[in-house]
Design an enzyme around this catalytic site. Sequence first.
Site, PDB file in Angstrom:
ATOM      1  N   LYS A 156      17.320  -2.065   6.655  1.00 42.77           N
ATOM      2  CA  LYS A 156      16.621  -0.917   6.361  1.00 42.77           C
ATOM      3  C   LYS A 156      16.262  -0.166   7.491  1.00 42.77           C
ATOM      4  O   LYS A 156      15.945  -0.828   8.822  1.00 42.77           O
ATOM      5  CB  LYS A 156      15.160  -1.035   5.700  1.00 42.77           C
ATOM      6  N   GLY A 180       3.495  -0.299   1.706  1.00 43.12           N
ATOM      7  CA  GLY A 180       3.927  -1.042   0.654  1.00 43.12           C
ATOM      8  C   GLY A 180       5.354  -0.528   0.294  1.00 43.12           C
ATOM      9  O   GLY A 180       5.903  -1.145  -0.816  1.00 43.12           O
ATOM     10  N   THR A 181       6.146  -0.056   1.399  1.00 48.07           N
ATOM     11  CA  THR A 181       7.509   0.225   0.948  1.00 48.07           C
ATOM     12  C   THR A 181       8.263  -0.685   1.057  1.00 48.07           C
ATOM     13  O   THR A 181       9.258  -0.831   0.070  1.00 48.07           O
ATOM     14  CB  THR A 181       8.071   1.399   2.171  1.00 48.07           C
ATOM     15  N   GLY A 182       8.107  -1.630   1.743  1.00 47.37           N
ATOM     16  CA  GLY A 182       9.040  -2.930   1.746  1.00 47.37           C
ATOM     17  C   GLY A 182       8.945  -3.471   0.370  1.00 47.37           C
ATOM     18  O   GLY A 182      10.075  -4.036  -0.298  1.00 47.37           O
ATOM     19  N   CYS A 183       7.732  -3.825  -0.008  1.00 45.50           N
ATOM     20  CA  CYS A 183       7.355  -4.534  -1.359  1.00 45.50           C
ATOM     21  C   CYS A 183       8.078  -3.883  -2.266  1.00 45.50           C
ATOM     22  O   CYS A 183       8.788  -4.389  -3.208  1.00 45.50           O
ATOM     23  CB  CYS A 183       6.047  -4.796  -1.563  1.00 45.50           C
ATOM     24  N   THR A 241       3.288   5.329   3.859  1.00 45.68           N
ATOM     25  CA  THR A 241       4.252   4.204   3.685  1.00 45.68           C
ATOM     26  C   THR A 241       3.882   2.922   3.356  1.00 45.68           C
ATOM     27  O   THR A 241       4.508   1.900   3.395  1.00 45.68           O
ATOM     28  CB  THR A 241       5.068   4.331   5.076  1.00 45.68           C
TER      29      THR A 241
END
Length: 303
Positions: A204, A242-245, A240
């Site tokens: 990412k 919680g974007t990874g979750c 942004t």
Amino acid sequence: MPSVTPAVAPGPGSATSDDAPSRPRVLSVAGTDPTGGAGIQADLKAFCAHGAYGMAVTTALVAQNTHGVRSVHVPGPGFLREQLDAVSDDVHVDAVKIGMVADAANGRTIAAWLDALVAERARTGAPRPWVVLDPVMVATSGHRLLDEGAEDAVRDLATRADVVTPNLPELGVLSRRPAATTWDDALAQAAAYARASGAGVLLKGGHLTGGASPDALVVPVADDVRVTTFDAERVDTPHTHGTGCSLSAALAALRPRRASWEDAARDAKAWLTGALRAGAALRVGSGRGPVDHLHAVATPVGV
């Protein structure tokens, strides 16, 4: 919103019988977020947005909001295993998304449960579940969230995953190297880690600067890797949380109905870009707010 038409070619985790389920059954193994932007709450929303039936097992109870984490309570590995077994003894799990492990004991417990589940599927001839690992190891601030023992447990879990979805600092921790500061360096680090671990890496670019925010899926193939890049413009937003979750959950929800990880990753990224653009309108919290998981399926207020 990306289509959720079942893939033509089924694979591990795909049902093929006449009594196939109407939706993929996807399990989140992660911590909580009482404000709903990250953790299992975000995962369940992402599963729903992609037409999956979501389930959740809690590794840690986290007191947090859009400004940060206040405290963490870990119930312990015994209760974690009871939750995992309660789900898999009863429900055929098509895909698993693993997020916050919290500590080394939890990591070992999840690994042992996965091994037992895969062995049982092999014994019965049933397809194994797809596994996505979001290695929650480094906060956005750069703060390390796990001690060395827990980091090793996450590295061990990564060898059981089909795809890991680290941010650049987390990829550095997994690789035991400094975080990459350029896209080319990140690609090289992801390729080296994919070859060493056997897991694909969804790289990412969100932690880099510039107008572009590319992602890339780096998959080990024999002694080399296959790289598929997904280009996108950077969404200029502070929302942004919680974007990874959310991205890893979308990937897990999509894979049972996609022909490849590349197809699933492409659709997951397109969905997350829309969720980022719509996040500000939610008006959730006074800090770094969440993305709008249901931007493509929910009617806005007043419409």
